[in-house]
Design a protein around this motif. Structure first.
Motif, PDB file in Angstrom:
ATOM      1  N   ARG A  76      41.446 -20.660 -79.718  1.00 58.69           N
ATOM      2  CA  ARG A  76      41.877 -20.180 -78.400  1.00 58.69           C
ATOM      3  C   ARG A  76      42.374 -18.733 -78.482  1.00 58.69           C
ATOM      4  O   ARG A  76      42.022 -17.883 -77.659  1.00 58.69           O
ATOM      5  CB  ARG A  76      42.971 -21.082 -77.845  1.00 58.69           C
ATOM      6  CG  ARG A  76      42.518 -22.501 -77.521  1.00 58.69           C
ATOM      7  CD  ARG A  76      43.613 -23.257 -76.770  1.00 58.69           C
ATOM      8  NE  ARG A  76      43.288 -24.661 -76.606  1.00 58.69           N
ATOM      9  CZ  ARG A  76      43.767 -25.641 -77.361  1.00 58.69           C
ATOM     10  NH1 ARG A  76      44.616 -25.368 -78.343  1.00 58.69           N
ATOM     11  NH2 ARG A  76      43.422 -26.895 -77.144  1.00 58.69           N
ATOM     12  N   VAL A 126      32.735 -12.923 -73.145  1.00 53.50           N
ATOM     13  CA  VAL A 126      33.310 -13.623 -71.991  1.00 53.50           C
ATOM     14  C   VAL A 126      32.774 -15.049 -71.902  1.00 53.50           C
ATOM     15  O   VAL A 126      33.516 -15.988 -71.579  1.00 53.50           O
ATOM     16  CB  VAL A 126      33.013 -12.843 -70.690  1.00 53.50           C
ATOM     17  CG1 VAL A 126      33.393 -13.663 -69.466  1.00 53.50           C
ATOM     18  CG2 VAL A 126      33.773 -11.521 -70.690  1.00 53.50           C
ATOM     19  N   ILE A 127      31.496 -15.239 -72.206  1.00 57.35           N
ATOM     20  CA  ILE A 127      30.923 -16.594 -72.201  1.00 57.35           C
ATOM     21  C   ILE A 127      31.585 -17.446 -73.283  1.00 57.35           C
ATOM     22  O   ILE A 127      31.904 -18.619 -73.054  1.00 57.35           O
ATOM     23  CB  ILE A 127      29.396 -16.545 -72.401  1.00 57.35           C
ATOM     24  CG1 ILE A 127      28.734 -15.901 -71.177  1.00 57.35           C
ATOM     25  CG2 ILE A 127      28.837 -17.952 -72.619  1.00 57.35           C
ATOM     26  CD1 ILE A 127      27.242 -15.697 -71.337  1.00 57.35           C
ATOM     27  N   PHE A 139      34.606 -17.116 -74.416  1.00 54.57           N
ATOM     28  CA  PHE A 139      35.942 -17.418 -73.900  1.00 54.57           C
ATOM     29  C   PHE A 139      35.873 -18.552 -72.865  1.00 54.57           C
ATOM     30  O   PHE A 139      36.684 -19.489 -72.900  1.00 54.57           O
ATOM     31  CB  PHE A 139      36.539 -16.166 -73.265  1.00 54.57           C
ATOM     32  CG  PHE A 139      37.766 -16.425 -72.435  1.00 54.57           C
ATOM     33  CD1 PHE A 139      38.991 -16.646 -73.030  1.00 54.57           C
ATOM     34  CD2 PHE A 139      37.684 -16.458 -71.046  1.00 54.57           C
ATOM     35  CE1 PHE A 139      40.122 -16.884 -72.265  1.00 54.57           C
ATOM     36  CE2 PHE A 139      38.803 -16.702 -70.275  1.00 54.57           C
ATOM     37  CZ  PHE A 139      40.033 -16.918 -70.883  1.00 54.57           C
ATOM     38  N   THR A 140      34.917 -18.482 -71.944  1.00 57.40           N
ATOM     39  CA  THR A 140      34.781 -19.506 -70.908  1.00 57.40           C
ATOM     40  C   THR A 140      34.457 -20.863 -71.515  1.00 57.40           C
ATOM     41  O   THR A 140      35.031 -21.894 -71.132  1.00 57.40           O
ATOM     42  CB  THR A 140      33.677 -19.104 -69.908  1.00 57.40           C
ATOM     43  OG1 THR A 140      33.988 -17.813 -69.364  1.00 57.40           O
ATOM     44  CG2 THR A 140      33.582 -20.120 -68.779  1.00 57.40           C
ATOM     45  N   LEU A 141      33.551 -20.891 -72.476  1.00 54.45           N
ATOM     46  CA  LEU A 141      33.191 -22.144 -73.142  1.00 54.45           C
ATOM     47  C   LEU A 141      34.386 -22.723 -73.893  1.00 54.45           C
ATOM     48  O   LEU A 141      34.566 -23.950 -73.949  1.00 54.45           O
ATOM     49  CB  LEU A 141      32.019 -21.915 -74.095  1.00 54.45           C
ATOM     50  CG  LEU A 141      30.661 -21.657 -73.449  1.00 54.45           C
ATOM     51  CD1 LEU A 141      29.644 -21.239 -74.510  1.00 54.45           C
ATOM     52  CD2 LEU A 141      30.169 -22.905 -72.715  1.00 54.45           C
ATOM     53  N   LYS A 188      37.535 -22.374 -73.059  1.00 48.61           N
ATOM     54  CA  LYS A 188      38.431 -22.955 -72.058  1.00 48.61           C
ATOM     55  C   LYS A 188      37.934 -24.337 -71.624  1.00 48.61           C
ATOM     56  O   LYS A 188      38.724 -25.281 -71.470  1.00 48.61           O
ATOM     57  CB  LYS A 188      38.509 -22.029 -70.844  1.00 48.61           C
ATOM     58  CG  LYS A 188      39.210 -20.714 -71.101  1.00 48.61           C
ATOM     59  CD  LYS A 188      40.698 -20.874 -71.286  1.00 48.61           C
ATOM     60  CE  LYS A 188      41.385 -21.198 -69.977  1.00 48.61           C
ATOM     61  NZ  LYS A 188      42.860 -21.263 -70.126  1.00 48.61           N
ATOM     62  N   LEU A 189      36.624 -24.469 -71.462  1.00 50.46           N
ATOM     63  CA  LEU A 189      36.057 -25.738 -71.014  1.00 50.46           C
ATOM     64  C   LEU A 189      36.053 -26.786 -72.126  1.00 50.46           C
ATOM     65  O   LEU A 189      36.300 -27.967 -71.875  1.00 50.46           O
ATOM     66  CB  LEU A 189      34.620 -25.520 -70.518  1.00 50.46           C
ATOM     67  CG  LEU A 189      34.466 -24.655 -69.262  1.00 50.46           C
ATOM     68  CD1 LEU A 189      32.994 -24.390 -68.991  1.00 50.46           C
ATOM     69  CD2 LEU A 189      35.123 -25.323 -68.059  1.00 50.46           C
TER      70      LEU A 189
END
Length: 281
Positions: free
Chosen positions: A160, A259-260, A262-264, A266-267
């Protein structure tokens, strides 16, 4: 995966990154020396020699890590079953994709940086090789902290933190370049910091992706590696479409991958995980 899990695996993965990442440091420098002294064809003879050596080592030095009594039979059918299981495991796919887009950002840099640094900024091939190696040093150096940080804080918190740092640094780089600041030193400094964070992302996500799949470790490793390089290949192709000789498209591609990731993260890491028993390999 047969011998180590958790933080022990993370420590060994960081050692693997140290060995594996020597190539981005030595390869450009070695290639420049070979081309200058023996011509470009000698590069292919050198690569062929390396492949022959690797084949010999594979045949003579790579031992089976599973004891005889723990080995499972393997067939085309069991392999397909294992792949189907993994493709339905959102946790595995998420972790593999986090690392995949991290590697993809490096592939985007790899495919564009020589043209930008040599043609746009005017570096010589030899200086470019040194410049390229600097980012690999950041990656290697930070990856060596994986075991220590994972032992103290846990693997998931490290992922994270790493993806937040990586994405933030790349977004700052894109904003600076998009504002009209076209300076090599600024780009170099932010890429150094960003790829340092990436050095924590790759080993931790690899260990976490394999953690629950010891029974099908070979298949999981194969699929994870395929996803990493497939995502990287697609990212390079897309970056090539927008390449215009300036740094901005390259930086935009790197930032998008970060950014992708980071988004993955988070999910994938933000929800609870139910452990499902995998089919035997």
């Amino acid at each position: 995966r047969d011998l180590h899990t958790g933080t022990d695996a993370a420590k060994l993965m960081s050692l693997l990154m140290l060995v594996f990442s020597v190539s981005p440091i030595l390869a450009p420098l070695t290639g420049s020396v070979i081309i200058e002294n023996f011509g470009w064809r000698a590069v292919f003879w050198t690569v062929t020699g390396g492949a022959v050596l690797a084949t010999i080592l594979l045949a003579t030095s790579l031992k089976e890590t599973q004891p005889v009594e723990a080995r499972a039979g393997s067939s085309f059918g069991t392999a397909l079953s294992a792949y189907r299981f993994l493709m339905g495991d959102r946790n595995f796919l998420g972790l593999a994709s986090i690392g995949g887009f991290g590697i993809a950002s490096f592939f985007v840099y790899l495919s564009s940086s020589s043209f930008i640094l040599i043609d746009h900024y005017g570096l010589s091939p030899s200086v470019y090789s040194v410049f390229f190696s600097i980012n690999a040093v950041a990656f290697i150096g930070m990856s060596q902290l994986t075991g220590v940080l994972s032992e103290r804080f846990g693997l998931r918190p490290v992922v994270r933190l790493a993806v937040v740092g990586y994405a933030t640094t790349m977004v700052v780089l894109f904003a600076v370049m998009a504002s009209g600041v076209d300076r090599l030193d600024v780009m170099a400094a932010l890429l150094f910091v960003g790829y340092g964070f990436l050095g924590l992302v790759i080993p931790t996500t690899s260990v976490l992706a394999m953690e629950e799949h010891g029974a099908i470790a070979g298949t999981a490793s194969a699929l994870m590696g395929t996803l990493h390089f497939a995502i990287g290949a697609v990212a390079m192709g897309i970056a090539g479409v927008f390449f215009d000789g300036t740094p901005l498209p390259m930086v935009a591609g790197i930032t998008l991958c970060a950014v992708i990731s980071f988004t993955l993260a988070k999910l994938t890491l933000g929800r609870g995980r139910e452990v499902v028993e995998a089919p035997a390999e």
